[in-house]
Design a protein around this motif. Structure first.
Motif, PDB file in Angstrom:
ATOM      1  N   MET A   1       0.824  -1.232  -0.055  1.00 41.87           N
ATOM      2  CA  MET A   1       0.078   0.044  -0.172  1.00 41.87           C
ATOM      3  C   MET A   1       0.979   1.184   0.083  1.00 41.87           C
ATOM      4  N   LYS A   2       0.292   2.323  -0.553  1.00 44.01           N
ATOM      5  CA  LYS A   2       1.016   3.575  -0.586  1.00 44.01           C
ATOM      6  C   LYS A   2       0.761   4.352   0.544  1.00 44.01           C
ATOM      7  N   ILE A   3       1.560   3.869   1.739  1.00 43.47           N
ATOM      8  CA  ILE A   3       1.142   4.565   3.001  1.00 43.47           C
ATOM      9  C   ILE A   3       1.741   6.065   2.827  1.00 43.47           C
ATOM     10  N   LYS A   4       2.896   6.215   2.483  1.00 44.62           N
ATOM     11  CA  LYS A   4       3.486   7.433   2.580  1.00 44.62           C
ATOM     12  C   LYS A   4       2.599   8.569   1.635  1.00 44.62           C
ATOM     13  N   GLU A   5       2.162   8.193   0.687  1.00 40.62           N
ATOM     14  CA  GLU A   5       1.328   9.131  -0.123  1.00 40.62           C
ATOM     15  C   GLU A   5       0.028   9.554   0.583  1.00 40.62           C
ATOM     16  N   TYR A   6      -0.547   8.173   1.210  1.00 37.79           N
ATOM     17  CA  TYR A   6      -1.831   8.327   2.224  1.00 37.79           C
ATOM     18  C   TYR A   6      -1.675   9.327   3.251  1.00 37.79           C
ATOM     19  N   ASN A   7      -0.604   9.064   3.943  1.00 37.10           N
ATOM     20  CA  ASN A   7      -0.298   9.830   5.125  1.00 37.10           C
ATOM     21  C   ASN A   7       0.016  11.466   4.786  1.00 37.10           C
ATOM     22  N   ALA A   8       0.631  11.426   3.720  1.00 37.34           N
ATOM     23  CA  ALA A   8       0.786  12.971   3.208  1.00 37.34           C
ATOM     24  C   ALA A   8      -0.559  13.753   2.858  1.00 37.34           C
ATOM     25  N   PHE A   9      -1.214  13.089   2.553  1.00 37.75           N
ATOM     26  CA  PHE A   9      -2.766  13.584   2.280  1.00 37.75           C
ATOM     27  C   PHE A   9      -3.387  13.757   3.379  1.00 37.75           C
ATOM     28  N   LEU A 104     -19.238   8.297   1.048  1.00 43.30           N
ATOM     29  CA  LEU A 104     -17.856   7.764   1.713  1.00 43.30           C
ATOM     30  C   LEU A 104     -18.144   6.569   2.299  1.00 43.30           C
ATOM     31  N   LYS A 105     -19.450   6.643   3.272  1.00 46.90           N
ATOM     32  CA  LYS A 105     -20.070   5.643   4.069  1.00 46.90           C
ATOM     33  C   LYS A 105     -20.376   4.470   3.387  1.00 46.90           C
ATOM     34  N   ARG A 106     -20.930   4.564   1.922  1.00 48.34           N
ATOM     35  CA  ARG A 106     -21.327   3.679   1.236  1.00 48.34           C
ATOM     36  C   ARG A 106     -20.015   2.812   0.602  1.00 48.34           C
ATOM     37  N   TRP A 107     -18.942   3.425   0.352  1.00 47.60           N
ATOM     38  CA  TRP A 107     -17.713   2.874  -0.229  1.00 47.60           C
ATOM     39  C   TRP A 107     -16.954   2.062   0.999  1.00 47.60           C
ATOM     40  N   TYR A 108     -17.001   2.562   2.320  1.00 49.77           N
ATOM     41  CA  TYR A 108     -16.686   1.784   3.382  1.00 49.77           C
ATOM     42  C   TYR A 108     -17.489   0.280   3.537  1.00 49.77           C
ATOM     43  N   SER A 109     -18.771   0.471   3.337  1.00 52.27           N
ATOM     44  CA  SER A 109     -19.772  -0.737   3.274  1.00 52.27           C
ATOM     45  C   SER A 109     -19.333  -1.729   2.442  1.00 52.27           C
ATOM     46  N   ALA A 110     -19.049  -1.361   1.039  1.00 51.94           N
ATOM     47  CA  ALA A 110     -18.757  -2.113   0.001  1.00 51.94           C
ATOM     48  C   ALA A 110     -17.212  -2.717   0.233  1.00 51.94           C
ATOM     49  N   LEU A 111     -16.360  -1.937   0.797  1.00 50.80           N
ATOM     50  CA  LEU A 111     -15.016  -2.475   1.170  1.00 50.80           C
ATOM     51  C   LEU A 111     -14.919  -3.529   2.341  1.00 50.80           C
ATOM     52  N   TYR A 112     -16.074  -3.284   3.635  1.00 49.69           N
ATOM     53  CA  TYR A 112     -16.427  -4.340   4.371  1.00 49.69           C
ATOM     54  C   TYR A 112     -16.698  -5.603   3.732  1.00 49.69           C
ATOM     55  N   ALA A 113     -17.704  -5.378   2.830  1.00 48.26           N
ATOM     56  CA  ALA A 113     -18.523  -6.679   2.246  1.00 48.26           C
ATOM     57  C   ALA A 113     -17.302  -7.716   1.622  1.00 48.26           C
ATOM     58  N   LEU A 123      -7.131   0.759  -0.201  1.00 43.45           N
ATOM     59  CA  LEU A 123      -7.492  -0.533  -0.979  1.00 43.45           C
ATOM     60  C   LEU A 123      -8.778  -0.268  -1.698  1.00 43.45           C
ATOM     61  N   LEU A 124      -9.327   0.951  -1.784  1.00 41.90           N
ATOM     62  CA  LEU A 124     -10.239   1.266  -2.533  1.00 41.90           C
ATOM     63  C   LEU A 124     -10.163   0.955  -3.998  1.00 41.90           C
ATOM     64  N   SER A 125     -11.192   0.784  -4.716  1.00 42.66           N
ATOM     65  CA  SER A 125     -10.773   0.616  -6.350  1.00 42.66           C
ATOM     66  C   SER A 125     -12.077   0.587  -6.911  1.00 42.66           C
ATOM     67  N   THR A 126     -12.036   0.693  -8.343  1.00 46.34           N
ATOM     68  CA  THR A 126     -13.014   0.965  -9.197  1.00 46.34           C
ATOM     69  C   THR A 126     -14.103  -0.046  -9.047  1.00 46.34           C
ATOM     70  N   SER A 127     -13.735  -1.389  -8.626  1.00 44.85           N
ATOM     71  CA  SER A 127     -14.841  -2.463  -8.553  1.00 44.85           C
ATOM     72  C   SER A 127     -15.534  -2.041  -7.244  1.00 44.85           C
ATOM     73  N   GLU A 166      -4.051   1.837  -5.102  1.00 45.84           N
ATOM     74  CA  GLU A 166      -3.189   1.109  -5.873  1.00 45.84           C
ATOM     75  C   GLU A 166      -3.215   1.149  -7.395  1.00 45.84           C
ATOM     76  N   GLN A 167      -4.600   1.585  -7.915  1.00 51.81           N
ATOM     77  CA  GLN A 167      -4.509   2.025  -9.330  1.00 51.81           C
ATOM     78  C   GLN A 167      -5.585   3.066  -9.432  1.00 51.81           C
ATOM     79  N   SER A 168      -5.455   4.133 -10.237  1.00 54.62           N
ATOM     80  CA  SER A 168      -6.542   5.127 -10.240  1.00 54.62           C
ATOM     81  C   SER A 168      -7.796   4.703 -10.463  1.00 54.62           C
ATOM     82  N   LEU A 169      -8.770   5.235  -9.647  1.00 48.35           N
ATOM     83  CA  LEU A 169     -10.122   5.200  -9.753  1.00 48.35           C
ATOM     84  C   LEU A 169     -10.735   5.567 -10.997  1.00 48.35           C
TER      85      LEU A 169
END
Length: 773
Positions: A1-9, A104-113, A123-127, A166-169
């Protein structure tokens, strides 16, 4: 995971929050809930709505299970909301941010599933986005899907800029984004967009325009509204109808909002007068919404007096409210008791004094005892200081402190600024003392279902109060209270934004330029005009249809036939005109002139109080007042003929004896046997005949003016025209006293009547354009 870029954000947004937003915001970065809208503070404070940003859990979202959100994703949601606010130049409303927050809550629910061991935003992705949108699509109205898709794309663009996934959305959907404000005005493209999401075109017009019936009911309220609170909200509604301001803009108007500038003569530069009255241009200063800034709405000249009257009426209606707020400020809000209570020398108050000075009971039918019992029940949770028997009843007394506590509990004052309206505007905090606001009300005075009005609690109006008053929710509306119906089954209702739609559509119909439309409506985004152009196109189609059918019907029914029969007239407009003084049988026979015998005609004349129709008979009738009844009846029956003529009727039996004057009454000559009948179509036939003779008279007068030998003929024609004009006025005056009754509903074969004010406006606009062409 791109933790460095994420932490900067995350760190960038957190630092911005601490340095620029934290100072006047009641929440902190670590809080599980942020509050927005009227209950918010700082950057999340707005003048309407209540918004809760609950980061820790997902609850009550359609199609989603209730689950907790881990701390990492909570921080991610906060950071993305901050970034969205920054990208809007600090102008995003809490409501807009809340819409993104729910996505954004819906994105988390889909990730949780996905049942991943680590639910990290990286880990968010287009799918994941596609799966969450599929659930949203199943649980949302189709008309809102393009808006949701636009929000998805806007959020993914922000994330892609920082590149920590990991990849552009690459979320994308086949239908185009067509929110209501940015629809293309081209009807063909609009149709394609509608079909792409399988919508009914009528569904696009969720915010309906003011109907003619609702407008008539609003005008009726001017004389019907009883309480001060009702009159205050009604005046706000009238102001919205006249100016087209947003309700949130009108709510924030201040007492000095009116600007009057003298109109100067362009040549002499002196103050212009018309009929001795000095002329002014009237403007309204207001806080423009949606980035419009501080603005002045210049009122249409014909509406200037009305606007000034409305403002002065509200100032008078809210005078006591302002005095009470000023008194509270003078004692630095130590408590919220009115001066009348403070003037009582004791520290306790008898219930009757509360009813007189502090808490008003709406129901006047209860009597003093009933009002006293209701107030005692309301104060049940507060300590009674003492009770005593006096004047044959038990009197209850409350400490002033207990009453003050009741007022605070009921109003839920902002303890820091209880009598100031504070909100965020253009990145700054605005603080307006209540006494400077134009629209104030006593707590409970505008809610028609409440029994109590707290005269000691003064508050500004809100959208919720206005919409409740107008019937936009389940509360009792003013239209229900006064039994004002839209149709046989429903009461009128509207929302606070509908008047603005009305004015917008008028402007679009008038054909003025895009920029001028935006300026007049205080709009920054010129593209928003296009929605009202869509409505205007529909109204123009309706107007054209109505005018075409009317012209066709007019040329077919009125002008081509010299005699308009009662049946033709009823078929033309579907109406009959009934008199309250006649029974049903005589009303029908009057409209259709279908009397079968002299006895029926005599019965009609005796029932009919229209002495202007039967002057001679009623004059003779009155001379026989002292005589026996059978003499009166014999007189009426002797003249009980109403032989139908192209207009009016003959009271001589001309079917047997012919007319000695050869029906000269139909050309305007006076005759003692002629009488108007009141039947359907008579007024129209009379008007047609009068216009025809008038045109002929004008032509003859021009061609024969130089020949004095025709002067007697022209004078006689002028007298006949005068008599016809008197008959027409008499028939019109009588018809005004009758009640129009719809006999059958309109169909495609009949003239369709306009139903909204904008359709009426479109008809008049089309007439003007036709005349100009």
């Amino acid at each position: 995971m791109k933790i460095k870029e994420y932490n900067a954000f995350i760190n960038e947004q957190k630092d911005y929050f601490i340095q620029n937003l934290q100072a006047n915001f009641n929440g902190s970065w670590e809080d599980p809930v942020w509050y927005g809208g009227t209950i918010g503070s700082g950057w999340l404070l707005s003048r309407s709505g209540r918004t809760h940003f609950t980061f820790s859990t997902i609850k009550k979202l359609k199609g989603l299970n209730n689950i907790p959100i881990n701390s990492t994703f909570q921080e991610f949601i906060k950071a993305l909301i901050i970034l969205s606010y920054r990208k809007s130049n600090s102008r995003a409303s809490p409501q807009k941010l809340n819409a993104e927050f729910l996505i954004l809550k819906r994105w988390y629910s889909a990730l949780y599933a996905e049942d991943l061991s680590n639910l990290h935003p990286c880990l968010l992705s287009t799918s994941i986005l596609n799966k969450s949108f599929e659930i949203l699509e199943e649980n949302s109205s189709k008309i809102n899907l393009p808006d949701h898709a636009g929000t998805y794309k806007r959020l993914q663009e922000l994330i892609n800029h920082y590149g920590f996934t990991e990849q552009s959305l690459e979320f994308s959907k086949s239908f185009k984004y067509i929110n209501r404000q940015n629809r293309t005005p081209n009807s063909r493209k609009t149709k394609e967009l509608i079909e792409s999401v399988e919508l009914d075109e009528d569904d696009l017009d969720k915010e309906k325009l003011i109907s003619i019936r609702t407008f008539i009911n609003i005008v009726s309220l001017i004389s019907l509204c009883e309480s001060v609170g009702e009159k205050i909200v009604l005046n706000l509604l009238l102001l919205l109808i006249v100016t087209g301001l947003r309700s949130t803009e009108a709510i924030l108007l201040q007492t000095d909002c009116i600007i009057k500038k003298p109109i100067l003569d362009p040549v002499t530069k002196e103050h212009l007068s018309l009929d001795g009255i000095k002329q002014y241009t009237l403007g309204i200063k207001y806080y423009g919404a949606k980035g419009a800034g501080h603005r002045i709405h210049w009122v249409e000249p014909l509406a200037a007096n009305l606007v000034e009257t409305i403002v002065n009426a509200v100032l008078e209606l809210t005078k006591e409210c302002r005095q009470h707020v000023s008194y509270l400020r003078s004692k630095q809000c130590r408590d919220f008791l009115p001066k009348t209570i403070d003037d009582i020398p004791t520290e306790y108050i008898e219930v009757d004094n509360l009813i007189d000075y502090c808490i008003s009971i709406r129901d006047t039918n209860r009597g003093q005892s009933g009002r006293r019992d209701l107030l005692n029940k309301t104060l049940k949770g507060y300590k009674i200081f003492k009770e005593e028997w006096k004047d044959y009843r038990k009197k209850k007394y409350y400490l002033k402190n207990e009453i003050n506590k009741y007022l605070i509990d009921r109003a839920k004052f902002n303890i820091d600024s209880p009598i100031n309206h504070i909100f965020s505007y253009e990145g700054e905090t605005v603080n307006i003392p209540y006494e400077n606001l134009l629209f104030l009300h006593e707590y409970g005075s505008t809610t028609l279902s409440r029994s109590l009005i707290n005269k000691a609690i003064i508050l500004p109006l809100s959208n919720r109060i206005i919409n409740s008053f107008l019937g936009a929710n389940e509360n009792i509306s003013v239209f229900q209270k006064y039994h004002l119906l839209e149709n046989e089954d429903e009461h009128s209702k509207l929302t606070s934004h509908i008047p603005r739609h009305n004015i917008n559509t008028f402007l679009a119909l008038s054909g003025i330029s895009e920029h001028l439309q935006a300026v007049l409506m205080g709009r920054v985004d010129i593209k928003q005009n296009q929605y009202y152009q869509h409505l205007a196109l529909k109204d123009r189609r309706v107007a054209s249809s109505i005018l075409d059918k009317y012209e066709l019907a007019s040329s077919h029914s009125w002008e081509s036939s010299p005699a308009i029969t009662p049946v033709e007239s009823v078929k033309h407009d579907g109406l009959m005109h009934f008199s309250q003084d006649l029974d049903l049988e005589n009303n029908l026979k009057m409209n259709l002139q279908s009397f079968d015998s002299k006895k029926e005609v005599a019965n009609y004349i005796k029932q009919n109080p229209m002495s202007e129709y039967f002057d001679d008979i009623f004059q003779s009738f009155n001379e026989l007042i002292e005589d026996e009844t059978h003499e009166k009846d014999k007189l009426i029956e002797r003249h009980a003929y109403l032989h139908p003529l192209p207009f009016g009727g003959c009271m001589r039996e001309i079917a047997v004896h012919n007319c000695p004057k050869r029906l000269s009454c139909q050309s305007g000559s006076q005759c003692g046997n002629f009488a108007l009948t009141g039947r359907k179509g008579e007024l129209e036939a009379l008007h047609t005949k009068h216009q025809s003779l008038l045109n002929q008279y004008n032509e003859l007068k021009l061609s024969l003016a130089s020949d004095e030998s025709y002067s007697d003929m022209l004078n006689e024609l002028a007298q006949n025209l005068g008599f016809l004009k008197e008959l027409e006025e008499k028939a019109l005056l009588r018809q005004k006293d009758l009640i129009p009754i719809q006999i059958f509903p309109y169909s495609e074969n009949n003239i369709k009547l306009p139903t909204t004010l904008s359709e009426l406006f479109a008809i008049e606009q089309k007439k003007l354009e036709t005349e100009e062409n």
